[in-house]
Design an enzyme around this catalytic site. Structure first.
Site, short mmCIF file in Angstrom:
data_model
loop_
_atom_site.label_atom_id
_atom_site.label_comp_id
_atom_site.label_asym_id
_atom_site.label_seq_id
_atom_site.Cartn_x
_atom_site.Cartn_y
_atom_site.Cartn_z
N TYR A 1 0.51 -14.18 5.19
CA TYR A 1 -0.07 -13.15 4.04
C TYR A 1 -0.32 -13.82 2.69
O TYR A 1 -0.15 -13.01 1.85
CB TYR A 1 0.66 -11.87 4.07
CG TYR A 1 0.97 -11.31 5.41
CD1 TYR A 1 0.33 -10.73 6.17
CD2 TYR A 1 2.50 -11.44 5.64
CE1 TYR A 1 0.58 -10.38 7.39
CE2 TYR A 1 3.08 -10.78 6.56
CZ TYR A 1 2.04 -10.31 7.69
OH TYR A 1 2.59 -9.84 8.89
N TYR B 1 5.06 -0.49 11.53
CA TYR B 1 4.66 -1.88 11.59
C TYR B 1 4.90 -2.32 13.06
O TYR B 1 6.00 -2.38 13.42
CB TYR B 1 5.38 -2.81 10.71
CG TYR B 1 4.81 -4.24 10.96
CD1 TYR B 1 3.79 -4.94 10.46
CD2 TYR B 1 5.73 -5.17 11.70
CE1 TYR B 1 3.26 -5.81 10.32
CE2 TYR B 1 5.14 -6.61 11.86
CZ TYR B 1 3.89 -6.91 11.28
OH TYR B 1 3.49 -8.05 11.69
N ASP C 1 9.25 0.61 19.86
CA ASP C 1 9.37 -0.83 19.15
C ASP C 1 10.63 -1.17 18.76
O ASP C 1 10.80 -0.83 17.58
CB ASP C 1 8.08 -1.02 18.41
CG ASP C 1 7.96 -2.29 17.83
OD1 ASP C 1 8.95 -3.28 18.03
OD2 ASP C 1 6.86 -2.68 17.02
N LYS D 1 12.36 -10.71 17.78
CA LYS D 1 13.13 -11.15 16.69
C LYS D 1 14.42 -11.89 16.67
O LYS D 1 14.47 -12.92 17.11
CB LYS D 1 13.17 -9.93 15.52
CG LYS D 1 12.03 -9.68 14.91
CD LYS D 1 11.86 -9.15 13.55
CE LYS D 1 10.71 -9.32 12.66
NZ LYS D 1 9.64 -8.27 12.99
C1 PLP Z 1 8.17 -8.37 13.45
C2 PLP Z 1 7.79 -7.22 14.12
C3 PLP Z 1 6.88 -7.12 15.02
C4 PLP Z 1 6.08 -8.45 15.38
O1 PLP Z 1 6.68 -9.52 15.91
P1 PLP Z 1 6.17 -10.97 15.71
O2 PLP Z 1 7.25 -11.60 16.45
O3 PLP Z 1 6.12 -11.35 14.16
O4 PLP Z 1 4.85 -10.97 16.26
C5 PLP Z 1 6.44 -6.16 15.86
N1 PLP Z 1 7.05 -4.91 15.64
C6 PLP Z 1 8.22 -4.70 14.71
C7 PLP Z 1 8.94 -3.63 14.55
C8 PLP Z 1 8.47 -6.10 13.98
O5 PLP Z 1 9.38 -5.83 13.11
#
Ligand code: PLP
Length: 446
Positions: free
Chosen positions: A25, A156, A265, A294
């Site tokens: 970004y 996000y 998520d 992550k």
């Molecule tokens: C970081 C994140 C993503 C995206 O993961 P990337 O490995 O960066 O593509 C999706 N959802 C959540 C909640 C995140 O914190």
């Protein structure tokens, strides 16, 4: 030494980087980055463009992933041992022990009923897969018009197009790609929750109003909705906002009552970060689809997973398509899977819960005094997440530099200076992080 690892002085490296490499970004001619000269345990050795060197405690776990610290001997060994067998093979028509073992571990660790695993190569891709699963599920159930998603403001979910579409519509870069992002439906942020005696508590009236909006929205749009997607209990990159577990429980109930799937998520919240193994555990709910990423490989390699229930898998298997329509080149990468197995093992053997709750106590003690600074709106701590919210935007380069001078690496965004330290952080590390954040904010923002 291989060419790509040839050592160079930080100022020279930074000069060569600038205008050549895009950073997240950031414009090509944005603020100069720091060069990483080494990383070990919870420490980063950094060099600045002006030649200054810093030994810093890592307060970020490399965007919340390096939970066991750098150069962890257990993870190093897992990586090297797998490299000695094979580093990568295609997953079409082939399988291997690291993938099978990892999938078995994930099924065993996640809340009951999530029995099937898709190995994706990043968090965003695992979200794309989750969205595809939901649409294919509805198709399999004879509901082809159910192709939209209900998401939360302030959420996000990643940077690929479908994932961007379920991110907060204002912060989520929707306006830059107007015709390319499918229009989804959004609920307001669920009411904020604070920890009280081990519980996450929110205002009951606010929660009831939010649940009313959820019910109304789903009642009006159920025939076009495939799923509700959310980050259970803590919205991360969208603002480090902890919310009422009751909102999550309501989403579960309303989804089930209306033939929608619930996608959890857990890419940021999973694997212990909030003080529970999964954010969903705060409400005792099991999503139909869950994304993990992550911290999965302890920050060593890019890997994520999308799990789904037997019900979801059955509907897809029984449909004319039969298959889940996704299959990246590096699916199930053996190096990543082997390190992930070791990382999950370490999570348990090192006692993640005591680690996280110890960090939580440390952050509460050390960050609390920041609340009295004029520039600070609020301090909040949940698990191994500490947030200092300012009343206005953070001067990112100045706070970053001030914290480094106090021995701490942070990467603030918007009006937030926050920490998600490695689980291996000692009480001294946590004290250094808290004191560094406090003093850096005071020095730069008063
Ligand atoms: C970081 C994140 C993503 C995206 O993961 P990337 O490995 O960066 O593509 C999706 N959802 C959540 C909640 C995140 O914190």
């Amino acid at each position: 030494m291989p060419e790509c690892a040839a050592p160079a002085a930080a100022p020279e490296l930074i000069a060569r980087d600038r205008g050549l490499l895009w950073h997240p970004y950031a414009p090509l001619d944005g603020d100069a980055p720091y060069a990483v000269l080494g990383a070990s345990g919870t420490r980063l050795s950094l060099g600045a463009a002006d030649g200054t060197r810093f030994e810093a405690v890592d307060a970020m776990s490399s965007w919340w992933s390096a939970i066991h610290g750098y150069r962890n001997p257990v993870l190093d060994r897992a990586l090297l041992e797998q490299a000695g067998r094979f580093s990568h093979v295609m997953f079409g028509g082939l399988t291997h022990a690291p993938a099978v073992e990892l999938a078995e571990r994930l099924v065993a660790m996640t809340p009951g009923g999530l029995d099937h695993v898709f190995l994706a190569d990043s968090g965003s891709v695992s979200v794309e897969v989750a969205l595809k699963l939901a649409v294919q599920y509805q198709l399999g159930r004879g509901r082809p018009r159910r192709t939209r998603f209900l998401a939360l403001r302030g959420g996000y979910h990643g940077d690929t197009f479908a994932a961007m579409g379920v991110c907060d519509p204002v912060d989520g870069m929707h306006s830059a790609f107007p015709s390319l992002i499918a229009e989804q439906l959004f609920l307001p942020r669920p009411p904020a929750a604070r920890q009280l005696g081990g519980e996450l508590v929110a205002d009951a009236d606010e929660l009831a109003r939010w649940v009313g909006v959820l019910e109304d929205t789903v009642a009006r749009h159920r025939d076009e909705l495939a799923a509700i997607i959310l980050e259970p209990v803590l919205q991360g990159a969208g603002g480090m906002h902890a919310y009422a577990p009751g909102a999550l429980a309501a989403a579960r109930r309303v989804a089930s009552d209306n033939g929608l799937l619930l996608i959890g998520d857990e890419i940021a919240t999973g694997l212990g970060r909030t003080g529970k193994l999964f954010g969903s555990d705060w409400a005792g709910v099991v999503p139909d689809i869950m994304c993990v990423g992550k911290a999965l490989t302890g920050g060593y390699l890019t890997l994520a997973a999308t799990l789904c229930s037997a019900d979801v898998a059955r509907a897809i298997t029984a449909s004319p398509l039969r298959a889940l329509l996704h299959g990246p080149t590096f699916m199930g990468n053996p190096l990543a899977c082997a390190v992930a197995c070791a990382s999950l093992e370490l999570l348990v053997s090192a006692g993640w819960k005591d680690q996280v709750l110890g960090i939580e106590r440390g952050l509460q003690a050390t960050l609390a005094p920041a609340a009295s600074l004029a520039a600070v709106r609020e301090v909040r701590v949940l698990g191994a997440v500490g947030v200092v919210e300012l009343t206005g935007p953070v001067n990112v380069p100045a706070v970053t530099r001030a914290a480094l001078e106090l021995g701490v690496w942070v990467r603030p965004f918007r009006n937030l200076v926050y920490t998600m330290p490695p689980y291996t952080s000692t009480p001294e590390d946590v004290a250094t992080i808290g004191a560094g954040i406090r003093a850096a904010v005071a020095r730069v923002h008063g």
